[in-house]
Design a protein around this motif. Structure first.
Motif, PDB file in Angstrom:
ATOM      1  N   ALA A  67      47.556   4.693 -20.317  1.00  0.00           N
ATOM      2  CA  ALA A  67      46.997   5.748 -19.465  1.00  0.00           C
ATOM      3  C   ALA A  67      45.949   6.559 -20.223  1.00  0.00           C
ATOM      4  O   ALA A  67      44.916   6.932 -19.655  1.00  0.00           O
ATOM      5  CB  ALA A  67      48.117   6.658 -18.954  1.00  0.00           C
ATOM      6  N   GLU A  68      46.197   6.825 -21.484  1.00  0.00           N
ATOM      7  CA  GLU A  68      45.226   7.576 -22.296  1.00  0.00           C
ATOM      8  C   GLU A  68      43.932   6.788 -22.453  1.00  0.00           C
ATOM      9  O   GLU A  68      42.831   7.362 -22.451  1.00  0.00           O
ATOM     10  CB  GLU A  68      45.821   7.894 -23.674  1.00  0.00           C
ATOM     11  N   THR A  69      44.043   5.478 -22.556  1.00  0.00           N
ATOM     12  CA  THR A  69      42.859   4.624 -22.645  1.00  0.00           C
ATOM     13  C   THR A  69      42.045   4.706 -21.356  1.00  0.00           C
ATOM     14  O   THR A  69      40.811   4.850 -21.388  1.00  0.00           O
ATOM     15  CB  THR A  69      43.278   3.162 -22.922  1.00  0.00           C
ATOM     16  N   ILE A  70      42.723   4.642 -20.224  1.00  0.00           N
ATOM     17  CA  ILE A  70      42.038   4.756 -18.926  1.00  0.00           C
ATOM     18  C   ILE A  70      41.378   6.127 -18.808  1.00  0.00           C
ATOM     19  O   ILE A  70      40.216   6.236 -18.385  1.00  0.00           O
ATOM     20  CB  ILE A  70      43.025   4.511 -17.771  1.00  0.00           C
ATOM     21  N   ASN A  71      42.087   7.173 -19.188  1.00  0.00           N
ATOM     22  CA  ASN A  71      41.542   8.527 -19.128  1.00  0.00           C
ATOM     23  C   ASN A  71      40.299   8.653 -20.003  1.00  0.00           C
ATOM     24  O   ASN A  71      39.295   9.231 -19.584  1.00  0.00           O
ATOM     25  CB  ASN A  71      42.603   9.542 -19.558  1.00  0.00           C
ATOM     26  N   SER A  72      40.351   8.107 -21.196  1.00  0.00           N
ATOM     27  CA  SER A  72      39.193   8.178 -22.100  1.00  0.00           C
ATOM     28  C   SER A  72      37.999   7.439 -21.515  1.00  0.00           C
ATOM     29  O   SER A  72      36.858   7.904 -21.626  1.00  0.00           O
ATOM     30  CB  SER A  72      39.553   7.593 -23.469  1.00  0.00           C
ATOM     31  N   ALA A  73      38.254   6.297 -20.889  1.00  0.00           N
ATOM     32  CA  ALA A  73      37.164   5.543 -20.269  1.00  0.00           C
ATOM     33  C   ALA A  73      36.528   6.351 -19.139  1.00  0.00           C
ATOM     34  O   ALA A  73      35.293   6.423 -19.029  1.00  0.00           O
ATOM     35  CB  ALA A  73      37.682   4.204 -19.745  1.00  0.00           C
ATOM     36  N   ILE A  74      37.365   6.978 -18.315  1.00  0.00           N
ATOM     37  CA  ILE A  74      36.844   7.813 -17.221  1.00  0.00           C
ATOM     38  C   ILE A  74      36.000   8.953 -17.783  1.00  0.00           C
ATOM     39  O   ILE A  74      34.886   9.214 -17.311  1.00  0.00           O
ATOM     40  CB  ILE A  74      37.989   8.357 -16.342  1.00  0.00           C
ATOM     41  N   GLU A  75      36.513   9.633 -18.794  1.00  0.00           N
ATOM     42  CA  GLU A  75      35.792  10.763 -19.373  1.00  0.00           C
ATOM     43  C   GLU A  75      34.453  10.330 -19.951  1.00  0.00           C
ATOM     44  O   GLU A  75      33.438  11.018 -19.783  1.00  0.00           O
ATOM     45  CB  GLU A  75      36.634  11.435 -20.455  1.00  0.00           C
ATOM     46  N   ARG A  76      34.412   9.181 -20.596  1.00  0.00           N
ATOM     47  CA  ARG A  76      33.168   8.718 -21.210  1.00  0.00           C
ATOM     48  C   ARG A  76      32.133   8.335 -20.159  1.00  0.00           C
ATOM     49  O   ARG A  76      30.950   8.614 -20.325  1.00  0.00           O
ATOM     50  CB  ARG A  76      33.457   7.558 -22.155  1.00  0.00           C
TER      51      ARG A  76
END
Length: 120
Positions: A67-76
């Motif tokens: 989930a943190e990986t998905i969140n980081s991708a969204i933020e970037r």
């Protein structure tokens, strides 16, 4: 037809490892979740419970860094599109944070229920 090179397993693996290294270097939350994962993985192996419970413990544990990986991708992606304050950009980032929150909530509830069942 998509403008994309032919699939290459080893090249794609290189991209994945590059992303993992970038997350480890730049995302504090991801590093914390990896440390938690590394600490709890041996507990799953040695805990006295059935394989179904072990699978649930493993899946919910791995859900957090996922989930943190998905969140980081969204933020970037949002930051790539605009660095200015934008309501929709903020809402997209909030949804990414919600993904992480839900994964942590599922992790805590699942682990608590299984551990209470084992040790009560």
């Amino acid at each position: 037809m998509r403008n994309q090179p032919k699939y290459n397993f080893f090249k794609n693996t290189t991209y994945a490892l590059k992303g993992l290294i970038d997350l480890l270097k730049n995302e504090t939350s991801f590093r914390i979740e990896v440390i938690i994962t590394l600490i709890l993985l041996p507990i799953i192996i040695f805990i006295d419970t059935n394989y179904t419970n072990k699978a649930l413990l493993f899946i919910t544990l791995m859900g957090m860094p996922l989930a943190e990986t998905i969140n980081s991708a969204i933020e970037r992606v949002v930051d790539l599109v605009t660095l200015e304050h934008n309501e929709m950009a903020g809402r997209a980032k909030d949804v990414g944070s919600t993904i992480v929150f839900i994964s942590i909530f599922i992790f805590i509830i699942t682990w608590a229920l299984i551990l209470l069942d084992i040790y009560s």
